[in-house]
Motif scaffolding. Sequence first.
Motif, PDB file in Angstrom:
ATOM      1  N   LYS A 115       0.847  -1.154   0.132  1.00  0.00           N
ATOM      2  CA  LYS A 115      -0.034  -0.127   0.036  1.00  0.00           C
ATOM      3  C   LYS A 115       0.983   1.135   0.071  1.00  0.00           C
ATOM      4  O   LYS A 115       0.399   2.441  -0.595  1.00  0.00           O
ATOM      5  CB  LYS A 115      -1.034   0.046   0.990  1.00  0.00           C
ATOM      6  N   ILE A 116       2.166   1.157   0.538  1.00  0.00           N
ATOM      7  CA  ILE A 116       3.094   2.230   0.403  1.00  0.00           C
ATOM      8  C   ILE A 116       3.913   2.206  -0.363  1.00  0.00           C
ATOM      9  O   ILE A 116       4.902   3.281  -0.455  1.00  0.00           O
ATOM     10  CB  ILE A 116       3.777   2.629   1.808  1.00  0.00           C
ATOM     11  N   GLY A 117       3.690   1.145  -1.318  1.00  0.00           N
ATOM     12  CA  GLY A 117       4.760   1.278  -2.648  1.00  0.00           C
ATOM     13  C   GLY A 117       5.912   0.330  -2.559  1.00  0.00           C
ATOM     14  O   GLY A 117       6.631   0.324  -3.459  1.00  0.00           O
ATOM     15  N   ILE A 118       6.084  -0.659  -1.638  1.00  0.00           N
ATOM     16  CA  ILE A 118       6.894  -1.452  -1.545  1.00  0.00           C
ATOM     17  C   ILE A 118       6.493  -2.889  -1.649  1.00  0.00           C
ATOM     18  O   ILE A 118       5.751  -3.591  -0.694  1.00  0.00           O
ATOM     19  CB  ILE A 118       7.716  -1.325  -0.055  1.00  0.00           C
ATOM     20  N   ASP A 119       6.423  -3.632  -2.791  1.00  0.00           N
ATOM     21  CA  ASP A 119       5.692  -4.746  -2.988  1.00  0.00           C
ATOM     22  C   ASP A 119       6.946  -6.052  -3.152  1.00  0.00           C
ATOM     23  O   ASP A 119       7.629  -5.782  -4.115  1.00  0.00           O
ATOM     24  CB  ASP A 119       5.140  -4.548  -4.522  1.00  0.00           C
ATOM     25  N   ILE A 120       7.040  -6.791  -2.342  1.00  0.00           N
ATOM     26  CA  ILE A 120       7.841  -7.913  -1.979  1.00  0.00           C
ATOM     27  C   ILE A 120       6.783  -9.074  -2.445  1.00  0.00           C
ATOM     28  O   ILE A 120       5.963  -9.593  -1.653  1.00  0.00           O
ATOM     29  CB  ILE A 120       8.403  -7.806  -0.767  1.00  0.00           C
ATOM     30  N   MET A 121       7.319  -9.771  -3.246  1.00  0.00           N
ATOM     31  CA  MET A 121       6.804 -11.201  -3.641  1.00  0.00           C
ATOM     32  C   MET A 121       7.626 -12.166  -3.976  1.00  0.00           C
ATOM     33  O   MET A 121       8.209 -12.479  -4.852  1.00  0.00           O
ATOM     34  CB  MET A 121       5.809 -11.052  -4.767  1.00  0.00           C
ATOM     35  N   PRO A 122       7.793 -13.154  -2.923  1.00  0.00           N
ATOM     36  CA  PRO A 122       8.461 -14.296  -3.204  1.00  0.00           C
ATOM     37  C   PRO A 122       7.389 -15.535  -3.800  1.00  0.00           C
ATOM     38  O   PRO A 122       6.241 -15.451  -3.562  1.00  0.00           O
ATOM     39  CB  PRO A 122       9.012 -14.960  -1.686  1.00  0.00           C
ATOM     40  N   TYR A 123       7.981 -15.956  -4.828  1.00  0.00           N
ATOM     41  CA  TYR A 123       7.059 -16.934  -5.555  1.00  0.00           C
ATOM     42  C   TYR A 123       8.024 -18.087  -5.917  1.00  0.00           C
ATOM     43  O   TYR A 123       9.219 -18.479  -6.392  1.00  0.00           O
ATOM     44  CB  TYR A 123       6.249 -16.470  -6.558  1.00  0.00           C
ATOM     45  N   TYR A 124       7.144 -19.505  -6.209  1.00  0.00           N
ATOM     46  CA  TYR A 124       7.738 -20.436  -6.713  1.00  0.00           C
ATOM     47  C   TYR A 124       7.394 -20.782  -8.269  1.00  0.00           C
ATOM     48  O   TYR A 124       6.424 -20.308  -8.690  1.00  0.00           O
ATOM     49  CB  TYR A 124       7.225 -22.024  -5.942  1.00  0.00           C
ATOM     50  N   TYR A 125       8.269 -21.594  -8.833  1.00  0.00           N
ATOM     51  CA  TYR A 125       7.989 -21.771 -10.368  1.00  0.00           C
ATOM     52  C   TYR A 125       7.978 -23.298 -10.376  1.00  0.00           C
ATOM     53  O   TYR A 125       8.917 -23.915 -10.175  1.00  0.00           O
ATOM     54  CB  TYR A 125       9.239 -21.250 -11.414  1.00  0.00           C
ATOM     55  N   PHE A 126       6.883 -23.871 -10.849  1.00  0.00           N
ATOM     56  CA  PHE A 126       6.594 -25.313 -11.010  1.00  0.00           C
ATOM     57  C   PHE A 126       6.305 -25.732 -12.457  1.00  0.00           C
ATOM     58  O   PHE A 126       5.885 -24.904 -13.276  1.00  0.00           O
ATOM     59  CB  PHE A 126       5.231 -25.545 -10.313  1.00  0.00           C
ATOM     60  N   ILE A 127       6.712 -26.955 -12.733  1.00  0.00           N
ATOM     61  CA  ILE A 127       6.602 -27.904 -13.900  1.00  0.00           C
ATOM     62  C   ILE A 127       5.929 -28.939 -13.536  1.00  0.00           C
ATOM     63  O   ILE A 127       6.147 -29.732 -12.635  1.00  0.00           O
ATOM     64  CB  ILE A 127       7.672 -27.852 -14.899  1.00  0.00           C
ATOM     65  N   SER A 128       4.715 -29.200 -14.286  1.00  0.00           N
ATOM     66  CA  SER A 128       3.944 -30.667 -13.945  1.00  0.00           C
ATOM     67  C   SER A 128       3.840 -31.313 -15.210  1.00  0.00           C
ATOM     68  O   SER A 128       3.826 -30.591 -16.110  1.00  0.00           O
ATOM     69  CB  SER A 128       2.787 -30.302 -13.034  1.00  0.00           C
ATOM     70  N   THR A 129       3.631 -32.679 -15.096  1.00  0.00           N
ATOM     71  CA  THR A 129       3.367 -33.484 -16.375  1.00  0.00           C
ATOM     72  C   THR A 129       2.215 -34.391 -15.997  1.00  0.00           C
ATOM     73  O   THR A 129       2.180 -34.784 -14.719  1.00  0.00           O
ATOM     74  CB  THR A 129       4.477 -34.304 -16.801  1.00  0.00           C
ATOM     75  N   LYS A 130       1.425 -34.915 -16.790  1.00  0.00           N
ATOM     76  CA  LYS A 130       0.401 -35.968 -16.509  1.00  0.00           C
ATOM     77  C   LYS A 130       0.975 -37.261 -15.937  1.00  0.00           C
ATOM     78  O   LYS A 130       0.466 -37.927 -15.078  1.00  0.00           O
ATOM     79  CB  LYS A 130      -0.476 -36.356 -17.796  1.00  0.00           C
ATOM     80  N   ASP A 131       2.157 -37.545 -16.678  1.00  0.00           N
ATOM     81  CA  ASP A 131       2.747 -38.976 -16.095  1.00  0.00           C
ATOM     82  C   ASP A 131       3.241 -39.020 -14.327  1.00  0.00           C
ATOM     83  O   ASP A 131       3.013 -40.022 -13.946  1.00  0.00           O
ATOM     84  CB  ASP A 131       4.030 -39.005 -16.791  1.00  0.00           C
ATOM     85  N   ALA A 132       3.416 -37.652 -13.950  1.00  0.00           N
ATOM     86  CA  ALA A 132       4.002 -37.591 -12.592  1.00  0.00           C
ATOM     87  C   ALA A 132       2.642 -37.326 -11.592  1.00  0.00           C
ATOM     88  O   ALA A 132       2.824 -37.442 -10.412  1.00  0.00           O
ATOM     89  CB  ALA A 132       4.839 -36.643 -12.310  1.00  0.00           C
ATOM     90  N   ALA A 133       1.416 -36.852 -12.210  1.00  0.00           N
ATOM     91  CA  ALA A 133       0.325 -36.449 -11.500  1.00  0.00           C
ATOM     92  C   ALA A 133      -0.412 -37.681 -11.156  1.00  0.00           C
ATOM     93  O   ALA A 133      -0.681 -38.506 -11.901  1.00  0.00           O
ATOM     94  CB  ALA A 133      -0.413 -35.426 -12.275  1.00  0.00           C
ATOM     95  N   LEU A 134      -1.012 -37.572  -9.983  1.00  0.00           N
ATOM     96  CA  LEU A 134      -2.175 -38.588  -9.472  1.00  0.00           C
ATOM     97  C   LEU A 134      -3.396 -38.114  -9.927  1.00  0.00           C
ATOM     98  O   LEU A 134      -3.774 -36.859  -9.729  1.00  0.00           O
ATOM     99  CB  LEU A 134      -2.066 -38.521  -7.863  1.00  0.00           C
ATOM    100  N   PRO A 135      -4.369 -39.076 -10.389  1.00  0.00           N
ATOM    101  CA  PRO A 135      -5.395 -39.010 -10.684  1.00  0.00           C
ATOM    102  C   PRO A 135      -6.333 -38.223  -9.723  1.00  0.00           C
ATOM    103  O   PRO A 135      -6.297 -38.455  -8.412  1.00  0.00           O
ATOM    104  CB  PRO A 135      -6.143 -40.046 -11.251  1.00  0.00           C
ATOM    105  N   GLN A 136      -7.552 -37.049  -9.969  1.00  0.00           N
ATOM    106  CA  GLN A 136      -7.973 -36.201  -8.868  1.00  0.00           C
ATOM    107  C   GLN A 136      -9.432 -36.619  -9.362  1.00  0.00           C
ATOM    108  O   GLN A 136      -9.915 -36.759 -10.466  1.00  0.00           O
ATOM    109  CB  GLN A 136      -7.664 -34.845  -8.884  1.00  0.00           C
TER     110      GLN A 136
END
Length: 192
Positions: free
Chosen positions: A12-33
């Motif tokens: 709100k005072i102009g200091i925007d700090i954002m840590p974030y993760y970058y992911f890659i996913s595939t169907k072969d590794a994923a579990l059905p939902q």
Amino acid sequence: MFIQGLRNNLAKIGIDIMPYYYFISTKDAALPQKIRVEKINSKVIIFNETDLKMIKPLIKSLEQKDLLKDIKNGDICMGIKHNNEFVSYYMVKNKSFYFRKRFFPLNDNEIYIHSMYTFNKYRGKNISPYMIYERYKLFEKQGIVFHHSITEYFNKSALRIQKKLNSKTVALYLNIVLFKKWTFNYTLKNYI
């Protein structure tokens, strides 16, 4: 929660700090939902501009996002509707992109998923993981193998979804924007 609140107040005072993760996913590794409620439409469809115009006023955090501009730039909006009510949606980008002035390249067999949102009434029913898993099957026919996504460090529910689907963590980044003028990007940790 305290740190997220502090982050919001600094922004709100102009200091925007954002840590974030970058992911890659595939169907072969994923579990059905599966969705945890049987009496809900589970078909993932493409939303059009009219749908997006209806969605935007329903979500306060969309004030600064221009989903229609994303569509005009080639993104696809997909989601679930139940009895003409929006359940959940996400945006799909199939071109290289910038996130907070950091460049992320995409190849022909890759897409980037962003702006995923599930409406309050439908939260806690495993809808987001279900939609992600269904997305693998939908895009597999087009030769898409790798699905990229970004999750804020403090968004614990989104991080649980990434874990549930066995997404691979690529990196942890830090972005700092000062007074909407200066942007700084740092790599805090590489996982690959």
